[in-house]
Scaffold this motif. Sequence first.
Motif, PDB file in Angstrom:
ATOM      1  N   GLU A 295     -77.517 -29.792  55.476  1.00  0.00           N
ATOM      2  CA  GLU A 295     -76.480 -28.762  55.349  1.00  0.00           C
ATOM      3  C   GLU A 295     -75.282 -29.214  54.523  1.00  0.00           C
ATOM      4  OE1 GLU A 295     -75.319 -26.358  58.593  1.00  0.00           O
ATOM      5  OE2 GLU A 295     -77.327 -26.350  59.474  1.00  0.00           O
ATOM      6  N   HIS A 296     -74.841 -30.461  54.687  1.00  0.00           N
ATOM      7  CA  HIS A 296     -73.647 -30.898  53.951  1.00  0.00           C
ATOM      8  C   HIS A 296     -73.900 -30.934  52.439  1.00  0.00           C
ATOM      9  CE1 HIS A 296     -75.747 -34.770  54.271  1.00  0.00           C
ATOM     10  NE2 HIS A 296     -74.958 -35.231  53.315  1.00  0.00           N
ATOM     11  N   LEU A 297     -75.165 -31.169  52.024  1.00  0.00           N
ATOM     12  CA  LEU A 297     -75.471 -31.151  50.592  1.00  0.00           C
ATOM     13  C   LEU A 297     -75.600 -29.717  50.080  1.00  0.00           C
ATOM     14  CD1 LEU A 297     -77.898 -34.187  50.136  1.00  0.00           C
ATOM     15  CD2 LEU A 297     -75.477 -34.015  49.524  1.00  0.00           C
ATOM     16  N   ARG A 298     -76.078 -28.797  50.945  1.00  0.00           N
ATOM     17  CA  ARG A 298     -76.076 -27.378  50.574  1.00  0.00           C
ATOM     18  C   ARG A 298     -74.640 -26.935  50.293  1.00  0.00           C
ATOM     19  NH1 ARG A 298     -79.191 -24.642  55.376  1.00  0.00           N
ATOM     20  NH2 ARG A 298     -80.335 -26.575  55.612  1.00  0.00           N
ATOM     21  N   ASP A 299     -73.737 -27.332  51.182  1.00  0.00           N
ATOM     22  CA  ASP A 299     -72.319 -26.982  51.007  1.00  0.00           C
ATOM     23  C   ASP A 299     -71.766 -27.586  49.723  1.00  0.00           C
ATOM     24  OD1 ASP A 299     -72.343 -25.575  53.373  1.00  0.00           O
ATOM     25  OD2 ASP A 299     -71.304 -27.118  54.538  1.00  0.00           O
ATOM     26  N   TYR A 300     -72.127 -28.830  49.441  1.00  0.00           N
ATOM     27  CA  TYR A 300     -71.638 -29.496  48.227  1.00  0.00           C
ATOM     28  C   TYR A 300     -72.086 -28.737  46.975  1.00  0.00           C
ATOM     29  CZ  TYR A 300     -71.659 -32.686  44.283  1.00  0.00           C
ATOM     30  OH  TYR A 300     -71.516 -33.219  43.030  1.00  0.00           O
ATOM     31  N   VAL A 301     -73.369 -28.344  46.913  1.00  0.00           N
ATOM     32  CA  VAL A 301     -73.881 -27.608  45.749  1.00  0.00           C
ATOM     33  C   VAL A 301     -73.123 -26.288  45.601  1.00  0.00           C
ATOM     34  CG1 VAL A 301     -75.890 -26.365  44.810  1.00  0.00           C
ATOM     35  CG2 VAL A 301     -76.177 -28.675  45.758  1.00  0.00           C
ATOM     36  N   ILE A 302     -72.905 -25.593  46.706  1.00  0.00           N
ATOM     37  CA  ILE A 302     -72.207 -24.305  46.643  1.00  0.00           C
ATOM     38  C   ILE A 302     -70.769 -24.493  46.184  1.00  0.00           C
ATOM     39  CG2 ILE A 302     -71.353 -22.382  48.039  1.00  0.00           C
ATOM     40  CD1 ILE A 302     -74.043 -22.608  49.629  1.00  0.00           C
ATOM     41  N   VAL A 303     -70.071 -25.506  46.708  1.00  0.00           N
ATOM     42  CA  VAL A 303     -68.697 -25.770  46.265  1.00  0.00           C
ATOM     43  C   VAL A 303     -68.701 -26.093  44.771  1.00  0.00           C
ATOM     44  CG1 VAL A 303     -66.761 -27.400  46.443  1.00  0.00           C
ATOM     45  CG2 VAL A 303     -67.786 -26.439  48.518  1.00  0.00           C
ATOM     46  N   HIS A 304     -69.658 -26.893  44.322  1.00  0.00           N
ATOM     47  CA  HIS A 304     -69.790 -27.228  42.895  1.00  0.00           C
ATOM     48  C   HIS A 304     -69.884 -25.941  42.061  1.00  0.00           C
ATOM     49  CE1 HIS A 304     -71.444 -29.820  39.535  1.00  0.00           C
ATOM     50  NE2 HIS A 304     -71.906 -28.629  39.164  1.00  0.00           N
ATOM     51  N   GLU A 305     -70.758 -25.027  42.482  1.00  0.00           N
ATOM     52  CA  GLU A 305     -70.928 -23.772  41.722  1.00  0.00           C
ATOM     53  C   GLU A 305     -69.683 -22.897  41.813  1.00  0.00           C
ATOM     54  OE1 GLU A 305     -73.130 -23.752  39.585  1.00  0.00           O
ATOM     55  OE2 GLU A 305     -74.334 -25.362  40.433  1.00  0.00           O
ATOM     56  N   LEU A 306     -69.036 -22.842  42.971  1.00  0.00           N
ATOM     57  CA  LEU A 306     -67.803 -22.056  43.101  1.00  0.00           C
ATOM     58  C   LEU A 306     -66.716 -22.599  42.170  1.00  0.00           C
ATOM     59  CD1 LEU A 306     -67.668 -21.443  46.958  1.00  0.00           C
ATOM     60  CD2 LEU A 306     -67.874 -19.679  45.184  1.00  0.00           C
ATOM     61  N   CYS A 307     -66.669 -23.908  41.986  1.00  0.00           N
ATOM     62  CA  CYS A 307     -65.674 -24.502  41.082  1.00  0.00           C
ATOM     63  C   CYS A 307     -65.918 -24.080  39.638  1.00  0.00           C
ATOM     64  CB  CYS A 307     -65.662 -26.024  41.213  1.00  0.00           C
ATOM     65  SG  CYS A 307     -64.924 -26.567  42.771  1.00  0.00           S
ATOM     66  N   HIS A 308     -67.169 -23.729  39.314  1.00  0.00           N
ATOM     67  CA  HIS A 308     -67.467 -23.235  37.963  1.00  0.00           C
ATOM     68  C   HIS A 308     -66.854 -21.858  37.719  1.00  0.00           C
ATOM     69  CE1 HIS A 308     -69.761 -26.398  36.204  1.00  0.00           C
ATOM     70  NE2 HIS A 308     -70.717 -26.364  37.112  1.00  0.00           N
TER      71      HIS A 308
ATOM     72  N   VAL B  64     -63.840 -21.328  38.099  1.00  0.00           N
ATOM     73  CA  VAL B  64     -62.529 -21.685  37.543  1.00  0.00           C
ATOM     74  C   VAL B  64     -62.701 -22.432  36.222  1.00  0.00           C
ATOM     75  CG1 VAL B  64     -60.398 -22.990  37.941  1.00  0.00           C
ATOM     76  CG2 VAL B  64     -61.537 -21.840  39.858  1.00  0.00           C
ATOM     77  N   HIS B  65     -63.609 -23.405  36.206  1.00  0.00           N
ATOM     78  CA  HIS B  65     -63.875 -24.217  35.010  1.00  0.00           C
ATOM     79  C   HIS B  65     -65.369 -24.076  34.687  1.00  0.00           C
ATOM     80  CE1 HIS B  65     -59.950 -26.067  35.486  1.00  0.00           C
ATOM     81  NE2 HIS B  65     -60.257 -26.355  36.731  1.00  0.00           N
ATOM     82  N   HIS B  66     -65.691 -23.392  33.595  1.00  0.00           N
ATOM     83  CA  HIS B  66     -67.096 -23.169  33.224  1.00  0.00           C
ATOM     84  C   HIS B  66     -67.627 -24.342  32.401  1.00  0.00           C
ATOM     85  CE1 HIS B  66     -67.457 -19.080  34.789  1.00  0.00           C
ATOM     86  NE2 HIS B  66     -66.187 -18.937  34.451  1.00  0.00           N
ATOM     87  N   ASP B  67     -67.393 -25.540  32.864  1.00  0.00           N
ATOM     88  CA  ASP B  67     -67.835 -26.748  32.163  1.00  0.00           C
ATOM     89  C   ASP B  67     -67.851 -27.892  33.172  1.00  0.00           C
ATOM     90  OD1 ASP B  67     -65.164 -27.516  32.633  1.00  0.00           O
ATOM     91  OD2 ASP B  67     -64.523 -26.987  30.613  1.00  0.00           O
ATOM     92  N   HIS B  68     -68.118 -29.095  32.711  1.00  0.00           N
ATOM     93  CA  HIS B  68     -68.057 -30.278  33.573  1.00  0.00           C
ATOM     94  C   HIS B  68     -66.932 -31.194  33.084  1.00  0.00           C
ATOM     95  CE1 HIS B  68     -72.188 -28.987  34.755  1.00  0.00           C
ATOM     96  NE2 HIS B  68     -71.687 -29.305  35.938  1.00  0.00           N
ATOM     97  N   SER B  69     -65.786 -30.605  32.837  1.00  0.00           N
ATOM     98  CA  SER B  69     -64.619 -31.343  32.344  1.00  0.00           C
ATOM     99  C   SER B  69     -64.001 -32.170  33.473  1.00  0.00           C
ATOM    100  CB  SER B  69     -63.578 -30.353  31.817  1.00  0.00           C
ATOM    101  OG  SER B  69     -63.100 -29.550  32.888  1.00  0.00           O
ATOM    102  N   PRO B  70     -63.097 -33.101  33.127  1.00  0.00           N
ATOM    103  CA  PRO B  70     -62.395 -33.858  34.173  1.00  0.00           C
ATOM    104  C   PRO B  70     -61.663 -32.936  35.159  1.00  0.00           C
ATOM    105  CG  PRO B  70     -62.069 -34.904  32.045  1.00  0.00           C
ATOM    106  CD  PRO B  70     -62.774 -33.606  31.784  1.00  0.00           C
TER     107      PRO B  70
END
Length: 191
Positions: free
Chosen positions: A143-156, A158-164
């Motif tokens: 579950e914690h990795l499912r949450d991590y992937v979702i947070v990663h996508e939600l952050c996109h 705001v930033h549609h890239d993998h910038s710093p």
Amino acid sequence: MTSLYVHPRLGEVTLSQTVRARRISISVRATGAVRLSFPCGVPQKRALDFLEQKAEWIGAARERLARKRASLPSQLPPEERKARIEELRRAAKADLPGRIGRLSEATGLKYEKLSIRASRTKWGSCSGSNHISLSLFLMTLPEHLRDYVIVHELCHTVHHDHSPRFHALVDRLVGGREKALNRELRAFTIR
């Protein structure tokens, strides 16, 4: 523009020169296929020089992926595989919409639409119009990795890239554990 290049030691390499590429990068698929991506402003020769510098790394990555493939259980018969995917699809539809809703509310990051697909190439993606697509194979993760992937996508959203700035946002939202979680996630393969 995509083309095929035959490297003397590595064999076939897909060259992808696109406007989306921000830098020269190399990806090695689970099958061992190699892709060299580079921005339109970068000469092909410079990209091929980069490929040459990374040839040993590519060889090591291919060996690591081959060992990983060898350790996987043998393929399920087609009927069992189909039944397993349907079981994962039901579980994903029951879990992921509520999970992304809670994480969206907790982080304040809004998305337009959610799709659940049987993607085997990535855990999730976010389009330019903030439509998030999640792989039903997320249900094979803790579950914690499912949450991590979702947070990663939600952050996109705001930033549609993998910038710093993107990584700083993800890191802040996962309590400073982005690198550790990413390392842990890489130990899993979509099957």
